[in-house]
Design a protein around this motif. Structure first.
Motif, short mmCIF file in Angstrom:
data_model
loop_
_atom_site.label_atom_id
_atom_site.label_comp_id
_atom_site.label_asym_id
_atom_site.label_seq_id
_atom_site.Cartn_x
_atom_site.Cartn_y
_atom_site.Cartn_z
N HIS A 88 1.05 -1.29 -0.16
CA HIS A 88 -0.14 0.02 0.14
C HIS A 88 0.87 1.24 0.02
O HIS A 88 0.36 2.33 -0.57
N ARG A 89 2.00 1.37 0.54
CA ARG A 89 2.92 2.46 0.69
C ARG A 89 3.41 2.50 -0.79
O ARG A 89 3.54 3.77 -1.17
N LEU A 90 3.73 1.76 -1.63
CA LEU A 90 4.06 1.89 -2.97
C LEU A 90 2.83 2.54 -3.88
O LEU A 90 3.18 3.48 -4.41
N TYR A 91 1.77 2.14 -3.61
CA TYR A 91 0.65 2.77 -4.26
C TYR A 91 0.54 4.34 -3.79
O TYR A 91 0.02 5.10 -4.60
N GLN A 92 0.82 4.46 -2.34
CA GLN A 92 0.52 5.86 -1.85
C GLN A 92 1.42 6.86 -2.78
O GLN A 92 1.15 7.96 -3.15
N ARG A 93 2.82 5.93 -2.66
CA ARG A 93 3.88 7.10 -3.64
C ARG A 93 3.47 7.36 -4.82
O ARG A 93 3.83 8.44 -5.43
N LEU A 94 2.99 6.30 -5.73
CA LEU A 94 2.51 6.54 -7.05
C LEU A 94 1.57 7.62 -7.15
O LEU A 94 1.29 8.35 -8.02
N GLN A 95 0.51 7.45 -6.24
CA GLN A 95 -0.60 8.47 -6.16
C GLN A 95 -0.06 9.94 -5.89
O GLN A 95 -0.45 10.83 -6.58
N ARG A 96 0.98 10.38 -5.07
CA ARG A 96 1.57 11.37 -4.84
C ARG A 96 2.27 11.96 -6.09
O ARG A 96 2.30 13.20 -6.27
N SER A 97 2.84 11.17 -6.88
CA SER A 97 3.70 11.53 -7.98
C SER A 97 3.06 11.69 -9.26
O SER A 97 3.48 12.33 -10.11
#
Length: 386
Positions: free
Chosen positions: A142-151
């Motif tokens: 889920h942290r990976l998808y959070q980073r992708l969402q922010r970028s």
């Protein structure tokens, strides 16, 4: 003799991605410890069929979104209608469940490993209630998808990634109540699961590089080599950063990029060559004077970093690229500033060419020994249950 059911996503034996290599490391360690393993997986279209009787293919299907065509929209629609993560829905398969049921009815398993756990939890209700399950997590998804969402600059993609992060986090937080143990690839990931309410046994396996023979006497054909599956969003972002921010600071160096998904680089610079898929990835890397690993996002340990180091080659990497790896050998230099990254590459290219660094090779061997020891400890724990 112990027997283990290993449920994974795409067949890992071809070692095409870092995830494949990581999964195969677990399988090899289990088999190397004298355990019989039945692997259940999907196969990519066009890939060779597994040759071993214990490797079971449920279906041939395109899993990578970049190659799925219209199927991608069908998976996304099913995901929205069912309230499940897209990353799990695209693997849901009746044929997979039928194969698992057949194996469970024919064999007595000591335990089951649910590899890439957040993507395969839909299998759990179909397993025998008495079968202990290990959730094998390659990273905190889920942290990976959070980073992708922010970028992401796209509103639609931000919505998709935010939704994926929320749903995957719910699955990851539910794992302690649904499995006997959780396995992670870094101590940091292990600490996350240990911090959840009522955690089960959490084991951190520090993933080693594969045990391979280093290509001998590979001539240096170019200065800087980059290798990866550039169809994966996180990898592509790192390559974009390297090309836009670092390459202009390397006007005199020859750079080669290998791996699927980098065709968009064609014609950008006469000093930049795109190789596409290469059969022998290690020889490709050994033909460079220095390996660049320019990751800017991601989670868990990065397999291509481990293997680059294990070649005994000079490596220049970002902080993200060496995440989860402790006590790096001197052959690895780390920089996140583009100018410093370029400077380190130039310094490495300027040095006389030498053979594989002995300290880096010893570092890799030590990781492999520690990994085998961790697997032995895990097997002893399950043996004590019977």
């Amino acid at each position: 003799m112990q027997r283990v059911l290993y449920l994974t996503t795409v067949y890992p034996g071809h070692r095409k991605t870092g995830g494949d290599v990581c999964s195969q490391s677990y399988i090899d360690a289990l088999r190397g410890s004298g355990v019989e393993v039945d692997v259940v997986c999907f196969l990519r279209p066009g890939d060779k069929q597994p040759q071993q009787a214990w490797e079971h293919v449920a279906e041939v299907r395109s899993i990578e979104s970049a190659e799925a065509g219209r199927q991608l929209y069908f998976w996304l629609l099913k995901s929205v209608l069912s309230g499940t993560p897209y990353s799990a829905e695209k693997y849901r398969s009746a044929a997979y469940l039928q194969l698992v049921a057949s194996l469970c009815s024919s064999n007595q398993y000591q335990f089951c490993v649910l590899d890439h756990a957040s993507r395969l939890t839909w299998v759990l209700p179909h397993l025998p209630a008495s079968l202990p399950v290990v959730a094998n997590t390659h990273n905190i998804e889920h942290r990976l998808y959070q980073r992708l969402q922010r970028s992401s600059s796209s509103m639609l993609k931000r919505w998709v990634y935010a939704r994926e992060a929320r749903l995957v986090e719910a699955i990851e937080r539910s794992l302690p109540a649904r499995v006997r143990e959780i396995w992670t690839v870094t101590p940091e990931d292990g600490a996350y699961f240990s911090s959840l309410p009522n955690p089960p046994k959490v084991r951190a396996f520090e993933t080693p590089p594969a045990d391979f023979e280093i290509p001998q006497a590979a001539a240096k054909r170019y200065d800087v080599g980059l290798l990866g599956n550039w169809q994966w969003v996180a990898n592509r972002e790192g390559l974009e950063w390297f090309v836009k921010e670092v390459t202009p600071k390397l006007p005199d160096l020859d750079i080669e990029v290998a791996g699927k998904g980098a065709d968009w680089l064609e014609g950008l610079s006469p000093r930049l060559k795109v190789r596409g898929f290469v059969e022998d990835s290690r020889r490709f890397l050994c033909e460079a004077r220095v390996i660049a690993i320019a990751s800017t996002s991601g989670a868990g340990v990065q397999i291509k970093t481990l293997e680059a180091i294990a070649l005994g080659m000079p490596v220049v990497a970002t902080t993200v690229a060496v995440r989860g790896i402790r006590e790096l050998p001197a052959t690895v230099k780390v920089a996140d500033d583009p100018a410093r990254f370029a400077e380190l590459l130039q310094e490495a290219v300027a040095k006389p060419v030498s053979g594989p660094d002995s300290a880096a090779l010893a570092w890799a061997d030590n990781l492999r020994r520690q990994y085998r020891g961790s697997m032995q400890d895990a097997l002893h724990g399950f043996a004590a249950l019977t």
